[in-house]
Write a protein that holds these residues in place. Structure first.
Motif, PDB file in Angstrom:
ATOM      1  N   ASN A   7      16.821 -12.916  28.272  1.00 35.13           N
ATOM      2  CA  ASN A   7      17.903 -13.267  27.365  1.00 35.13           C
ATOM      3  C   ASN A   7      17.395 -13.167  25.932  1.00 35.13           C
ATOM      4  O   ASN A   7      16.303 -13.648  25.619  1.00 35.13           O
ATOM      5  N   LEU A   8      18.190 -12.559  25.079  1.00 31.61           N
ATOM      6  CA  LEU A   8      17.808 -12.410  23.677  1.00 31.61           C
ATOM      7  C   LEU A   8      17.685 -13.775  23.010  1.00 31.61           C
ATOM      8  O   LEU A   8      18.573 -14.614  23.123  1.00 31.61           O
ATOM      9  N   ILE A   9      16.575 -13.985  22.328  1.00 37.49           N
ATOM     10  CA  ILE A   9      16.365 -15.204  21.540  1.00 37.49           C
ATOM     11  C   ILE A   9      16.656 -14.909  20.069  1.00 37.49           C
ATOM     12  O   ILE A   9      17.436 -15.596  19.427  1.00 37.49           O
ATOM     13  N   GLN A  10      15.998 -13.864  19.549  1.00 39.41           N
ATOM     14  CA  GLN A  10      16.151 -13.551  18.134  1.00 39.41           C
ATOM     15  C   GLN A  10      15.645 -12.155  17.837  1.00 39.41           C
ATOM     16  O   GLN A  10      14.872 -11.584  18.596  1.00 39.41           O
ATOM     17  N   TRP A  11      16.092 -11.636  16.708  1.00 42.21           N
ATOM     18  CA  TRP A  11      15.553 -10.426  16.112  1.00 42.21           C
ATOM     19  C   TRP A  11      14.667 -10.856  14.962  1.00 42.21           C
ATOM     20  O   TRP A  11      15.010 -11.760  14.221  1.00 42.21           O
ATOM     21  N   TYR A  12      13.522 -10.202  14.812  1.00 46.76           N
ATOM     22  CA  TYR A  12      12.571 -10.535  13.756  1.00 46.76           C
ATOM     23  C   TYR A  12      12.312  -9.262  12.959  1.00 46.76           C
ATOM     24  O   TYR A  12      11.825  -8.275  13.505  1.00 46.76           O
ATOM     25  N   PHE A  13      12.674  -9.281  11.691  1.00 49.58           N
ATOM     26  CA  PHE A  13      12.482  -8.132  10.814  1.00 49.58           C
ATOM     27  C   PHE A  13      11.336  -8.440   9.855  1.00 49.58           C
ATOM     28  O   PHE A  13      11.435  -9.345   9.035  1.00 49.58           O
ATOM     29  N   ASP A  14      10.281  -7.686   9.963  1.00 49.31           N
ATOM     30  CA  ASP A  14       9.128  -7.822   9.077  1.00 49.31           C
ATOM     31  C   ASP A  14       9.300  -6.784   7.976  1.00 49.31           C
ATOM     32  O   ASP A  14       9.243  -5.583   8.239  1.00 49.31           O
ATOM     33  N   ILE A  15       9.565  -7.217   6.764  1.00 51.04           N
ATOM     34  CA  ILE A  15       9.806  -6.296   5.660  1.00 51.04           C
ATOM     35  C   ILE A  15       8.458  -5.755   5.188  1.00 51.04           C
ATOM     36  O   ILE A  15       7.568  -6.518   4.820  1.00 51.04           O
ATOM     37  N   ILE A  16       8.332  -4.421   5.236  1.00 51.48           N
ATOM     38  CA  ILE A  16       7.070  -3.784   4.871  1.00 51.48           C
ATOM     39  C   ILE A  16       7.302  -2.725   3.795  1.00 51.48           C
ATOM     40  O   ILE A  16       8.412  -2.230   3.615  1.00 51.48           O
ATOM     41  N   LYS A  17       6.235  -2.405   3.092  1.00 50.40           N
ATOM     42  CA  LYS A  17       6.304  -1.384   2.043  1.00 50.40           C
ATOM     43  C   LYS A  17       6.104   0.005   2.628  1.00 50.40           C
ATOM     44  O   LYS A  17       6.802   0.953   2.272  1.00 50.40           O
ATOM     45  N   SER A  18       5.137   0.131   3.520  1.00 51.64           N
ATOM     46  CA  SER A  18       4.861   1.436   4.107  1.00 51.64           C
ATOM     47  C   SER A  18       4.132   1.252   5.431  1.00 51.64           C
ATOM     48  O   SER A  18       3.608   0.172   5.727  1.00 51.64           O
ATOM     49  N   ILE A  19       4.121   2.325   6.198  1.00 55.06           N
ATOM     50  CA  ILE A  19       3.397   2.352   7.466  1.00 55.06           C
ATOM     51  C   ILE A  19       2.705   3.704   7.558  1.00 55.06           C
ATOM     52  O   ILE A  19       3.210   4.701   7.026  1.00 55.06           O
ATOM     53  N   GLY A  20       1.548   3.726   8.174  1.00 55.10           N
ATOM     54  CA  GLY A  20       0.834   4.991   8.284  1.00 55.10           C
ATOM     55  C   GLY A  20      -0.263   4.921   9.318  1.00 55.10           C
ATOM     56  O   GLY A  20      -0.429   3.915  10.014  1.00 55.10           O
ATOM     57  N   ILE A  21      -1.005   6.009   9.388  1.00 55.16           N
ATOM     58  CA  ILE A  21      -2.155   6.098  10.296  1.00 55.16           C
ATOM     59  C   ILE A  21      -3.353   6.539   9.471  1.00 55.16           C
ATOM     60  O   ILE A  21      -3.269   7.510   8.720  1.00 55.16           O
ATOM     61  N   TYR A  69      13.499  -7.425  -2.072  1.00 55.87           N
ATOM     62  CA  TYR A  69      14.783  -8.136  -2.089  1.00 55.87           C
ATOM     63  C   TYR A  69      15.956  -7.206  -1.775  1.00 55.87           C
ATOM     64  O   TYR A  69      16.899  -7.612  -1.087  1.00 55.87           O
ATOM     65  N   LYS A  70      15.900  -5.975  -2.242  1.00 52.46           N
ATOM     66  CA  LYS A  70      16.967  -5.020  -1.913  1.00 52.46           C
ATOM     67  C   LYS A  70      16.964  -4.719  -0.414  1.00 52.46           C
ATOM     68  O   LYS A  70      18.031  -4.573   0.193  1.00 52.46           O
ATOM     69  N   THR A  71      15.795  -4.627   0.174  1.00 53.19           N
ATOM     70  CA  THR A  71      15.695  -4.402   1.613  1.00 53.19           C
ATOM     71  C   THR A  71      16.258  -5.597   2.364  1.00 53.19           C
ATOM     72  O   THR A  71      17.024  -5.436   3.326  1.00 53.19           O
ATOM     73  N   TYR A  72      15.917  -6.786   1.915  1.00 49.76           N
ATOM     74  CA  TYR A  72      16.473  -8.012   2.501  1.00 49.76           C
ATOM     75  C   TYR A  72      18.000  -7.996   2.434  1.00 49.76           C
ATOM     76  O   TYR A  72      18.685  -8.220   3.434  1.00 49.76           O
ATOM     77  N   GLU A  73      18.536  -7.701   1.257  1.00 51.71           N
ATOM     78  CA  GLU A  73      19.986  -7.678   1.072  1.00 51.71           C
ATOM     79  C   GLU A  73      20.646  -6.630   1.965  1.00 51.71           C
ATOM     80  O   GLU A  73      21.720  -6.870   2.536  1.00 51.71           O
ATOM     81  N   LYS A  74      20.003  -5.474   2.106  1.00 54.66           N
ATOM     82  CA  LYS A  74      20.548  -4.409   2.962  1.00 54.66           C
ATOM     83  C   LYS A  74      20.588  -4.856   4.415  1.00 54.66           C
ATOM     84  O   LYS A  74      21.589  -4.646   5.113  1.00 54.66           O
ATOM     85  N   ILE A  75      19.526  -5.471   4.888  1.00 57.26           N
ATOM     86  CA  ILE A  75      19.488  -5.930   6.275  1.00 57.26           C
ATOM     87  C   ILE A  75      20.535  -7.013   6.513  1.00 57.26           C
ATOM     88  O   ILE A  75      21.248  -6.988   7.518  1.00 57.26           O
ATOM     89  N   ILE A  76      20.665  -7.950   5.591  1.00 54.66           N
ATOM     90  CA  ILE A  76      21.672  -9.007   5.731  1.00 54.66           C
ATOM     91  C   ILE A  76      23.073  -8.392   5.754  1.00 54.66           C
ATOM     92  O   ILE A  76      23.920  -8.778   6.569  1.00 54.66           O
ATOM     93  N   TYR A  77      23.340  -7.442   4.863  1.00 51.11           N
ATOM     94  CA  TYR A  77      24.634  -6.768   4.854  1.00 51.11           C
ATOM     95  C   TYR A  77      24.897  -6.092   6.205  1.00 51.11           C
ATOM     96  O   TYR A  77      25.985  -6.213   6.773  1.00 51.11           O
ATOM     97  N   GLU A  78      23.892  -5.367   6.709  1.00 51.41           N
ATOM     98  CA  GLU A  78      24.045  -4.674   7.993  1.00 51.41           C
ATOM     99  C   GLU A  78      24.309  -5.659   9.131  1.00 51.41           C
ATOM    100  O   GLU A  78      25.144  -5.391  10.000  1.00 51.41           O
ATOM    101  N   ILE A  79      23.612  -6.776   9.129  1.00 51.29           N
ATOM    102  CA  ILE A  79      23.823  -7.788  10.174  1.00 51.29           C
ATOM    103  C   ILE A  79      25.247  -8.323  10.086  1.00 51.29           C
ATOM    104  O   ILE A  79      25.971  -8.375  11.087  1.00 51.29           O
ATOM    105  N   ASN A  80      25.651  -8.735   8.893  1.00 52.64           N
ATOM    106  CA  ASN A  80      26.969  -9.359   8.718  1.00 52.64           C
ATOM    107  C   ASN A  80      28.129  -8.405   8.960  1.00 52.64           C
ATOM    108  O   ASN A  80      29.238  -8.835   9.294  1.00 52.64           O
ATOM    109  N   SER A  81      27.889  -7.104   8.808  1.00 50.91           N
ATOM    110  CA  SER A  81      28.956  -6.118   9.008  1.00 50.91           C
ATOM    111  C   SER A  81      28.802  -5.355  10.332  1.00 50.91           C
ATOM    112  O   SER A  81      29.467  -4.335  10.537  1.00 50.91           O
ATOM    113  N   ASN A  82      27.936  -5.866  11.196  1.00 47.75           N
ATOM    114  CA  ASN A  82      27.691  -5.241  12.515  1.00 47.75           C
ATOM    115  C   ASN A  82      27.295  -3.777  12.403  1.00 47.75           C
ATOM    116  O   ASN A  82      27.704  -2.958  13.218  1.00 47.75           O
TER     117      ASN A  82
END
Length: 103
Positions: A7-21, A69-82
């Motif tokens: 059963n789903l408990i939660q989604w966890y979004f870790d806001i990052i600047k970049s990812i690489g190898i 903060y813009k990334t945070y706002e975008k994710i919140i908008y996406e969540i609230n608007s499905n």
């Protein structure tokens, strides 16, 4: 995050600047705060103090703070608007993954 009964408990979004190898190892640059969206609908912003500390210590720039903060706002908008792709498709991917995992 799912419980022992899948059963789903939660989604966890870790806001990052970049990812690489680098030299065969995966790395990411953390932006010092995270979003938790619980299955029951509650949303939490975590570790905002860590972002402030990183800024004070000049680990990150003004631009980095703005992007975080813009990334945070975008994710919140996406969540609230499905409109969040991860949330909207996560159960499908989870179910596919559970079919191939032998526990």
């Amino acid at each position: 995050m799912y419980d022992a009964n899948n059963n789903l408990i939660q989604w966890y979004f870790d806001i990052i600047k970049s990812i690489g190898i680098d030299l065969g190892r995966v790395y990411f640059e953390d932006m010092y705060f995270d979003i938790v969206y619980q299955a029951k609908g509650d949303i939490y912003l975590l570790d905002e103090d860590e972002l402030a500390d990183a800024y004070k210590e000049k680990v990150i720039t003004d631009h980095d703070v703005d992007v975080a903060y813009k990334t945070y706002e975008k994710i919140i908008y996406e969540i609230n608007s499905n409109q969040n792709y991860i949330i909207n498709n996560g159960a499908n991917y989870f179910n596919k993954l559970m079919k191939v995992i032998v526990i």
